[in-house]
Enzyme design. Structure first.
Site, PDB file in Angstrom:
ATOM      1  N   ASP A   1     -72.539  79.103  59.014  1.00  0.00           N
ATOM      2  CA  ASP A   1     -71.881  80.358  59.399  1.00  0.00           C
ATOM      3  C   ASP A   1     -71.926  80.589  60.908  1.00  0.00           C
ATOM      4  O   ASP A   1     -71.711  81.685  61.383  1.00  0.00           O
ATOM      5  CB  ASP A   1     -72.497  81.550  58.645  1.00  0.00           C
ATOM      6  CG  ASP A   1     -73.939  81.823  59.045  1.00  0.00           C
ATOM      7  OD1 ASP A   1     -74.503  81.066  59.849  1.00  0.00           O
ATOM      8  OD2 ASP A   1     -74.503  82.818  58.542  1.00  0.00           O
TER       9      ASP A   1
ATOM     10  N   ARG B   1     -72.211  90.319  52.558  1.00  0.00           N
ATOM     11  CA  ARG B   1     -71.676  91.318  53.496  1.00  0.00           C
ATOM     12  C   ARG B   1     -70.202  91.093  53.854  1.00  0.00           C
ATOM     13  O   ARG B   1     -69.572  91.951  54.457  1.00  0.00           O
ATOM     14  CB  ARG B   1     -72.538  91.360  54.760  1.00  0.00           C
ATOM     15  CG  ARG B   1     -73.823  92.144  54.532  1.00  0.00           C
ATOM     16  CD  ARG B   1     -74.605  92.296  55.803  1.00  0.00           C
ATOM     17  NE  ARG B   1     -75.239  91.050  56.206  1.00  0.00           N
ATOM     18  CZ  ARG B   1     -75.624  90.774  57.440  1.00  0.00           C
ATOM     19  NH1 ARG B   1     -75.431  91.661  58.400  1.00  0.00           N
ATOM     20  NH2 ARG B   1     -76.209  89.624  57.726  1.00  0.00           N
TER      21      ARG B   1
END
Ligand code: UD1
Ligand code: CA
Length: 446
Positions: A111, A18
């Site tokens: 992340d 993404r």
């Protein structure tokens, strides 16, 4: 922290599609530092240097991740998860490290870079106080997509339900799983190996560790934190949001350390920016990685610094550019439209306007005039310019490196210096001034 040992497992095998970017997600940076380096640095302060990273299987991406990991924590070891089969499956990719044993096992996501040492320390403390599983919870403004924490009447954590597997009643729960958790080392493998993939995504969910621990008669607890701390980065927009949170923290820390910034929201800092007391930063300044500014220096508006050291009481800008290897000693002045790269300016040296100083050293108290330039590059190699103490370089001088200008020398405006200049005296490269009194400038007809 007690003498308990800790194994930190950093999950970094995500695809990051993404982001729509060529590099692996965890190598994107906030505050000039990659996401994975933030997580390793934070985990290192809480769990020590015994960390493993579970990374992607692909060649080039894997090498880039390994390089970033080694730079952030040389002792860290990489394990590969060759197939993406869920968070528990990823943790088990590090089974050899788990089998070696540790009192605490801390599982973090590469992340999720904004996690603080304080929160990781709280998770470890919960293990020290008897929990087998300690989960980090938060109450997001929008819980969509997160696992929900199911808490019993006594406050004990009973289970985590992934959204895809949750019923309507469970989906109404506002308390969500941040993803990170701590497991007691003596039971970690036993719990992880009991996790199956009987769920909507047919993945091995780390979140099942809670119900399994309960089934084994072990305690599970939830600790709550702020949403800002557990923001995950999956898209470019989320990367920018994480950057904004980090910038607010860095500015607050700078203010606390006695740095004056009247428009902090316009100042961009790096995670490693070091600012001394009484430093003044005017609006609109950018600090790239590797900058140190010592006490009392002033960084004026619209300056851009990276890899630079600014000494006590120095003044930089407005509109100055300090590139890697710029080293300004005490009380140096570098003014508007001056670029400094790989060069040391000794105490009290000045370059107040429109100059390029690259691959050079400038001695104490020397003055570089407007438009003066070190011509350091001959098209193939870089060469050095040495300007000794108390030199006066006139406006628009070109110093063709390699060249040395001796102590106390003065160079007249407009000179092109190709040979070493002895100490003292005046050096000029004469251009005779000529006037043609009868010459007519062409004029447009009206
Ligand atoms: C996970 C949690 C969810 C929580 C959310 C918080 C599980 C099952 N769910 O969901 O409860 O609310 O995080 O953001 O843990 N990863 C691997 N290999 C894999 C799968 C994941 O390395 O096979 C890594 C990813 O790179 C990432 C982390 O694990 O760093 C989380 O994976 P992700 O797929 O984003 O989990 P969520 O579905 O968001
Ligand atoms: Ca996620």
């Amino acid at each position: 922290m007690s003498a308990r040992t800790c194994l930190t497992i950093v999950l970094a095998a995500g695809e990051g599609t993404r982001m729509r970017a060529s590099r692996p997600k965890v190598l994107h940076a906030i505050g000039g530092r990659s996401l994975i380096a933030h997580v390793l640095t934070t985990a290192g302060t809480v769990g020590g240097a015994q960390a493993v990273v579970v990374g992607p299987a692909q060649g080039a991406d894997q090498q880039a991740v390994v390089a970033a990991v080694k730079a952030a924590m040389p002792s860290a070891v990489l394990f590969v998860q060759s197939e993406r089969r869920g968070t528990a499956h990823a943790v088990l990719a590090a089974k050899p490290a788990l089998a070696r044993g540790a009192d605490d096992v801390l599982i973090v996501f590469a992340d999720t870079p904004l996690i603080t040492p304080q929160t990781l320390a709280r998770l470890r403390r919960a293990l020290g106080q008897g929990a087998a599983v300690a989960v980090l919870g938060f109450r997001p403004a929008d819980p969509t997509g997160y696992g929900r924490l199911i808490v019993g009447p006594d406050g004990q954590l009973l289970a985590i339900r992934e959204e895809k597997d949750a019923n309507a009643q469970e989906r109404a729960i506002g308390l969500c799983n941040a993803g990170l958790m701590a497991l007691r080392g003596d039971v970690a493998l036993a719990i992880l190996e009991r996790i199956g993939d009987d769920n909507a995504k047919r993945e091995f969910y780390l979140t099942d560790a809670v119900a399994i621990a309960r089934g084994l008669g072990l305690a599970a607890v939830v600790l709550e934190t702020e949403e800002d701390e557990v923001r995950g980065v999956n898209t470019q927009a989320q990367l920018a949001e994480a950057e904004a949170v980090l910038q607010r923290r860095l500015r607050a820390a700078a203010h606390d350390a006695g740095v004056a910034m009247v428009a902090p929201e316009t100042v961009h800092l790096s995670a490693d920016t070091r600012l001394g007391r009484d430093v003044v930063i005017e609006p609109y300044v950018v600090f790239g990685p590797g900058v140190t500014v010592e006490e009392g220096a002033v960084i004026r508006s619209f300056s851009h610094l990276e890899g630079a050291m600014v000494g006590r009481g120095a003044r930089v800008g407005p509109f100055a550019r300090l590139r890697p290897g710029a080293r300004l000693e005490a009380d140096v002045h570098v003014g508007n439209f001056v670029e400094v790269k790989e060069a040391r300016l000794a105490a009290g040296a000045k370059a107040n306007h429109l100059a390029y100083i690259g691959d050079a050293s400038v001695g104490e108290g020397s003055n570089i005039g407007a438009g003066a330039i070190t011509c350091n590059y001959d098209g193939a190699a870089k060469h050095r310019t040495v300007i000794e103490d108390d030199v006066h370089i006139g406006s628009d001088v070109q110093l063709i490196a390699p060249v040395t200008v001796g102590k106390g020398a003065t160079i007249a405006a407009g000179a092109t210096i190709t040979e070493d200049v002895p100490p003292g005296g005046l050096t000029l490269t004469q251009k005779k001034q000529v006037t043609k009194p009868d010459w007519q400038r062409p004029r447009k007809k009206k």
